[in-house]
Write a protein that holds these residues in place. Structure first.
Motif, PDB file in Angstrom:
ATOM      1  N   THR A   1     -39.726 -13.347 -30.889  1.00 16.00           N
ATOM      2  CA  THR A   1     -40.095 -14.127 -32.065  1.00 16.00           C
ATOM      3  C   THR A   1     -38.898 -14.701 -32.801  1.00 16.00           C
ATOM      4  O   THR A   1     -39.075 -15.530 -33.685  1.00 16.00           O
ATOM      5  CB  THR A   1     -40.936 -13.293 -33.042  1.00 16.00           C
ATOM      6  OG1 THR A   1     -40.210 -12.127 -33.390  1.00 16.00           O
ATOM      7  CG2 THR A   1     -42.264 -12.910 -32.422  1.00 16.00           C
TER       8      THR A   1
ATOM      9  N   SER B   1     -48.756 -20.401 -30.741  1.00 17.47           N
ATOM     10  CA  SER B   1     -50.121 -20.912 -30.828  1.00 17.47           C
ATOM     11  C   SER B   1     -50.187 -22.372 -30.379  1.00 17.47           C
ATOM     12  O   SER B   1     -51.133 -22.773 -29.683  1.00 17.47           O
ATOM     13  CB  SER B   1     -50.687 -20.749 -32.238  1.00 17.47           C
ATOM     14  OG  SER B   1     -49.940 -21.476 -33.180  1.00 17.47           O
ATOM     15  N   GLN B   2     -49.163 -23.151 -30.708  1.00 19.24           N
ATOM     16  CA  GLN B   2     -49.143 -24.556 -30.262  1.00 19.24           C
ATOM     17  C   GLN B   2     -48.990 -24.634 -28.752  1.00 19.24           C
ATOM     18  O   GLN B   2     -49.631 -25.454 -28.098  1.00 19.24           O
ATOM     19  CB  GLN B   2     -48.017 -25.333 -30.946  1.00 19.24           C
ATOM     20  CG  GLN B   2     -48.073 -26.825 -30.672  1.00 19.24           C
ATOM     21  CD  GLN B   2     -49.382 -27.447 -31.164  1.00 19.24           C
ATOM     22  OE1 GLN B   2     -49.756 -27.292 -32.324  1.00 19.24           O
ATOM     23  NE2 GLN B   2     -50.100 -28.136 -30.284  1.00 19.24           N
TER      24      GLN B   2
ATOM     25  N   ARG C   1     -46.201 -19.801 -34.772  1.00 19.96           N
ATOM     26  CA  ARG C   1     -46.593 -21.219 -34.816  1.00 19.96           C
ATOM     27  C   ARG C   1     -46.323 -21.887 -33.467  1.00 19.96           C
ATOM     28  O   ARG C   1     -47.172 -22.596 -32.927  1.00 19.96           O
ATOM     29  CB  ARG C   1     -45.842 -21.948 -35.931  1.00 19.96           C
ATOM     30  CG  ARG C   1     -46.244 -23.403 -36.067  1.00 19.96           C
ATOM     31  CD  ARG C   1     -45.624 -24.070 -37.281  1.00 19.96           C
ATOM     32  NE  ARG C   1     -46.192 -23.485 -38.484  1.00 19.96           N
ATOM     33  CZ  ARG C   1     -45.469 -22.982 -39.489  1.00 19.96           C
ATOM     34  NH1 ARG C   1     -44.162 -23.014 -39.440  1.00 19.96           N
ATOM     35  NH2 ARG C   1     -46.058 -22.481 -40.549  1.00 19.96           N
ATOM     36  N   GLU C   2     -45.139 -21.625 -32.897  1.00 22.80           N
ATOM     37  CA  GLU C   2     -44.794 -22.216 -31.608  1.00 22.80           C
ATOM     38  C   GLU C   2     -45.669 -21.656 -30.487  1.00 22.80           C
ATOM     39  O   GLU C   2     -46.097 -22.399 -29.603  1.00 22.80           O
ATOM     40  CB  GLU C   2     -43.316 -21.963 -31.285  1.00 22.80           C
ATOM     41  CG  GLU C   2     -42.343 -22.695 -32.183  1.00 22.80           C
ATOM     42  CD  GLU C   2     -42.038 -21.963 -33.483  1.00 22.80           C
ATOM     43  OE1 GLU C   2     -41.287 -22.520 -34.292  1.00 22.80           O
ATOM     44  OE2 GLU C   2     -42.543 -20.840 -33.700  1.00 22.80           O
TER      45      GLU C   2
ATOM     46  N   THR D   1     -58.263 -17.376 -35.692  1.00 25.52           N
ATOM     47  CA  THR D   1     -57.461 -16.454 -36.503  1.00 25.52           C
ATOM     48  C   THR D   1     -58.389 -15.459 -37.181  1.00 25.52           C
ATOM     49  O   THR D   1     -59.343 -15.852 -37.856  1.00 25.52           O
ATOM     50  CB  THR D   1     -56.655 -17.223 -37.573  1.00 25.52           C
ATOM     51  OG1 THR D   1     -55.857 -18.210 -36.906  1.00 25.52           O
ATOM     52  CG2 THR D   1     -55.759 -16.294 -38.368  1.00 25.52           C
TER      53      THR D   1
END
Length: 91
Positions: free
Chosen positions: A14, A23-24, A20-21, A35
């Motif tokens: 992480t 999940s994208q 964020r990265e 979520t």
């Protein structure tokens, strides 16, 4: 219980590739995510195979060879020119 972000689990991953990265990355590969109320994310299928298949598909597209039921006797880093560094084992 279920690991919820312990330092051992998250660690170096992480530091450069956060939630964020991640999940994208999965969304870019067609995995729909949801979520939970506590902030954890899961595929809408509620199936771990959805995540495993996305990872396996990405590995295959990148040319990664996955070998199962084999003993690891050496690990070598291979540069972009096909040469290796470290490891010291036979090629």
């Amino acid at each position: 219980g279920y690991p919820r972000g312990s330092r051992e689990l998250l660690g170096p991953f992480t530091a450069t590739f956060g939630a964020r990265e991640a999940s994208q990355w999965f969304r870019d590969r067609g995995v729909q995510l949801k979520t939970e109320s506590d902030g954890r994310m899961f595929p809408v299928t509620d199936s771990s195979s959805t995540i495993a298949n996305a990872l396996l598909d990405a590995a295959a597209q990148a040319g990664v060879e996955i070998v199962r039921r084999a003993r690891v006797v050496d690990v070598a880093v291979v540069d972009g020119d096909g040469g290796s560094s470290g490891g010291g084992g036979e090629e």
